[in-house]
Motif scaffolding. Structure first.
Motif, PDB file in Angstrom:
ATOM      1  N   VAL A   1       0.823  -1.206  -0.158  1.00  0.00           N
ATOM      2  CA  VAL A   1       0.028   0.120  -0.197  1.00  0.00           C
ATOM      3  C   VAL A   1       0.920   1.336  -0.135  1.00  0.00           C
ATOM      4  CG1 VAL A   1      -1.894   1.280   1.350  1.00  0.00           C
ATOM      5  CG2 VAL A   1      -1.949  -1.194   1.062  1.00  0.00           C
ATOM      6  N   GLY A   2       0.636   2.333  -1.046  1.00  0.00           N
ATOM      7  CA  GLY A   2       1.306   3.517  -1.053  1.00  0.00           C
ATOM      8  C   GLY A   2       2.639   3.380  -1.728  1.00  0.00           C
ATOM      9  N   ARG A   3       2.779   2.145  -2.468  1.00  0.00           N
ATOM     10  CA  ARG A   3       4.046   2.134  -3.340  1.00  0.00           C
ATOM     11  C   ARG A   3       4.200   3.122  -4.458  1.00  0.00           C
ATOM     12  NH1 ARG A   3       5.783  -3.724  -6.311  1.00  0.00           N
ATOM     13  NH2 ARG A   3       3.914  -4.359  -4.786  1.00  0.00           N
ATOM     14  N   GLY A   4       5.142   3.812  -4.647  1.00  0.00           N
ATOM     15  CA  GLY A   4       4.976   4.610  -5.746  1.00  0.00           C
ATOM     16  C   GLY A   4       4.714   6.126  -5.434  1.00  0.00           C
ATOM     17  N   GLY A   5       3.934   6.121  -4.276  1.00  0.00           N
ATOM     18  CA  GLY A   5       3.516   7.496  -3.669  1.00  0.00           C
ATOM     19  C   GLY A   5       4.338   8.421  -3.591  1.00  0.00           C
ATOM     20  N   ARG A   6       4.061   9.643  -3.747  1.00  0.00           N
ATOM     21  CA  ARG A   6       5.016  10.845  -3.597  1.00  0.00           C
ATOM     22  C   ARG A   6       5.913  11.065  -2.248  1.00  0.00           C
ATOM     23  NH1 ARG A   6       1.952  15.831  -6.187  1.00  0.00           N
ATOM     24  NH2 ARG A   6       0.218  14.482  -6.222  1.00  0.00           N
ATOM     25  N   ASP A   7       4.803  10.684  -1.300  1.00  0.00           N
ATOM     26  CA  ASP A   7       5.428  10.678   0.322  1.00  0.00           C
ATOM     27  C   ASP A   7       6.242   9.682   0.667  1.00  0.00           C
ATOM     28  OD1 ASP A   7       3.877   8.594   0.542  1.00  0.00           O
ATOM     29  OD2 ASP A   7       2.383   9.646   1.997  1.00  0.00           O
ATOM     30  N   GLY A   8       6.508   8.659  -0.162  1.00  0.00           N
ATOM     31  CA  GLY A   8       7.544   7.785   0.088  1.00  0.00           C
ATOM     32  C   GLY A   8       7.112   6.683   1.314  1.00  0.00           C
ATOM     33  N   GLU A   9       6.069   6.807   1.683  1.00  0.00           N
ATOM     34  CA  GLU A   9       5.419   5.765   2.571  1.00  0.00           C
ATOM     35  C   GLU A   9       4.701   4.901   2.201  1.00  0.00           C
ATOM     36  OE1 GLU A   9       3.572   7.607   6.054  1.00  0.00           O
ATOM     37  OE2 GLU A   9       4.894   9.257   6.044  1.00  0.00           O
ATOM     38  N   SER A  10       5.313   3.693   2.321  1.00  0.00           N
ATOM     39  CA  SER A  10       4.378   2.345   1.926  1.00  0.00           C
ATOM     40  C   SER A  10       4.718   1.445   3.073  1.00  0.00           C
ATOM     41  CB  SER A  10       5.291   1.818   0.563  1.00  0.00           C
ATOM     42  OG  SER A  10       6.389   1.417   0.782  1.00  0.00           O
ATOM     43  N   ILE A  11       3.467   0.529   3.080  1.00  0.00           N
ATOM     44  CA  ILE A  11       3.580  -0.683   3.971  1.00  0.00           C
ATOM     45  C   ILE A  11       3.074  -1.792   3.343  1.00  0.00           C
ATOM     46  CG2 ILE A  11       1.052   0.258   4.640  1.00  0.00           C
ATOM     47  CD1 ILE A  11       1.859  -0.638   7.663  1.00  0.00           C
ATOM     48  N   PRO A  12       3.216  -3.047   3.806  1.00  0.00           N
ATOM     49  CA  PRO A  12       2.778  -4.257   3.393  1.00  0.00           C
ATOM     50  C   PRO A  12       1.370  -4.277   3.611  1.00  0.00           C
ATOM     51  CG  PRO A  12       4.813  -4.783   4.239  1.00  0.00           C
ATOM     52  CD  PRO A  12       4.719  -3.352   4.453  1.00  0.00           C
ATOM     53  N   LEU A  13       0.542  -4.653   2.578  1.00  0.00           N
ATOM     54  CA  LEU A  13      -0.873  -4.856   2.910  1.00  0.00           C
ATOM     55  C   LEU A  13      -1.180  -5.771   4.222  1.00  0.00           C
ATOM     56  CD1 LEU A  13      -3.950  -4.428   2.247  1.00  0.00           C
ATOM     57  CD2 LEU A  13      -3.766  -6.370   0.571  1.00  0.00           C
ATOM     58  N   ARG A  14      -0.337  -6.896   4.493  1.00  0.00           N
ATOM     59  CA  ARG A  14      -0.607  -7.685   5.695  1.00  0.00           C
ATOM     60  C   ARG A  14      -0.413  -6.969   6.853  1.00  0.00           C
ATOM     61  NH1 ARG A  14      -0.477 -13.043   6.153  1.00  0.00           N
ATOM     62  NH2 ARG A  14       0.526 -13.203   4.177  1.00  0.00           N
ATOM     63  N   ASP A  15       0.850  -5.900   6.950  1.00  0.00           N
ATOM     64  CA  ASP A  15       0.898  -5.302   8.047  1.00  0.00           C
ATOM     65  C   ASP A  15      -0.231  -4.099   8.439  1.00  0.00           C
ATOM     66  OD1 ASP A  15       3.300  -6.747   8.189  1.00  0.00           O
ATOM     67  OD2 ASP A  15       4.759  -5.097   7.508  1.00  0.00           O
ATOM     68  N   LEU A  16      -0.750  -3.677   7.330  1.00  0.00           N
ATOM     69  CA  LEU A  16      -1.690  -2.556   7.458  1.00  0.00           C
ATOM     70  C   LEU A  16      -2.884  -3.238   8.061  1.00  0.00           C
ATOM     71  CD1 LEU A  16      -2.558   0.423   6.625  1.00  0.00           C
ATOM     72  CD2 LEU A  16      -3.459  -0.531   4.732  1.00  0.00           C
ATOM     73  N   LEU A  17      -3.373  -4.260   7.428  1.00  0.00           N
ATOM     74  CA  LEU A  17      -4.702  -4.922   8.059  1.00  0.00           C
ATOM     75  C   LEU A  17      -4.451  -5.523   9.337  1.00  0.00           C
ATOM     76  CD1 LEU A  17      -5.691  -6.840   4.763  1.00  0.00           C
ATOM     77  CD2 LEU A  17      -6.452  -4.828   5.602  1.00  0.00           C
ATOM     78  N   THR A  18      -3.283  -6.268   9.648  1.00  0.00           N
ATOM     79  CA  THR A  18      -3.101  -6.557  11.048  1.00  0.00           C
ATOM     80  C   THR A  18      -2.921  -5.532  12.000  1.00  0.00           C
ATOM     81  OG1 THR A  18      -1.588  -8.233  10.184  1.00  0.00           O
ATOM     82  CG2 THR A  18      -1.131  -7.879  12.446  1.00  0.00           C
ATOM     83  N   ARG A  19      -2.561  -4.329  11.818  1.00  0.00           N
ATOM     84  CA  ARG A  19      -2.448  -3.229  12.359  1.00  0.00           C
ATOM     85  C   ARG A  19      -4.075  -2.615  12.804  1.00  0.00           C
ATOM     86  NH1 ARG A  19       2.526   0.746  10.581  1.00  0.00           N
ATOM     87  NH2 ARG A  19       4.067  -0.556  10.951  1.00  0.00           N
ATOM     88  N   ARG A  20      -4.538  -2.834  11.756  1.00  0.00           N
ATOM     89  CA  ARG A  20      -6.215  -2.393  11.855  1.00  0.00           C
ATOM     90  C   ARG A  20      -7.074  -3.344  12.678  1.00  0.00           C
ATOM     91  NH1 ARG A  20     -10.004  -1.159  13.619  1.00  0.00           N
ATOM     92  NH2 ARG A  20     -11.801  -0.393  12.524  1.00  0.00           N
ATOM     93  N   LEU A  21      -6.761  -4.511  12.722  1.00  0.00           N
ATOM     94  CA  LEU A  21      -7.123  -5.606  13.689  1.00  0.00           C
ATOM     95  C   LEU A  21      -6.758  -5.268  14.885  1.00  0.00           C
ATOM     96  CD1 LEU A  21      -7.041  -9.072  11.547  1.00  0.00           C
ATOM     97  CD2 LEU A  21      -9.165  -7.599  12.018  1.00  0.00           C
TER      98      LEU A  21
END
Length: 139
Positions: A112-132
């Motif tokens: 998630v966020g790969r190629g974005g201008r802010d340079g912040e990206s995170i693996p989808l698994r990590d994002l979803l795990t954090r949300r849970l």
């Protein structure tokens, strides 16, 4: 010269085919992760909320008929109970302002966020795990 051209075309096709297979594998893995998240959030009893859609210009959010869970703090990405992934950002629209907006599900990215201008990206698994892990204390 002709043989070299054919060899080059075969190599380009093989490379394109491998790239397409890689993208299909990534899309399938991301879809599995999103489906897992929806099932896990439902099982844990995480409260679903009415999702809103953000206009690109940063104006007031549009209503939608969608319910689910925001998965990022910017409230741009969400998952519904059926395991569909949504990008909740659309161009400004008078119609959406008056009647609401209902975006279509999108394929989830593995990063998630790969190629974005802010340079912040995170693996989808990590994002979803954090949300849970955040439970209903998600902003």
């Amino acid at each position: 010269m002709h043989a070299w051209r054919e060899q080059r075309e075969r190599a380009v096709r093989a490379h394109a085919d491998a790239d397409e297979r890689r993208r299909a594998d990534e899309a399938a893995e991301a879809a599995r992760l999103v489906a897992w998240f929806a099932a896990e959030a439902t099982q844990r009893g995480l409260r679903r909320v009415r999702l809103t859609v953000q206009p690109y210009d940063g104006g007031r959010p549009y209503r939608s008929r969608l319910t689910g869970w925001y998965v990022d703090r910017a409230r741009i990405r969400a998952v519904d109970a059926q395991g569909n992934f949504y990008l909740l950002s659309l161009p400004p629209s008078l119609r959406a302002r008056l009647f609401g907006a209902d975006p279509s599900p999108q394929p989830a990215p593995l990063i998630v966020g790969r190629g974005g201008r802010d340079g912040e990206s995170i693996p989808l698994r990590d994002l979803l795990t954090r949300r849970l892990a955040a439970g209903d204390d998600w902003p």
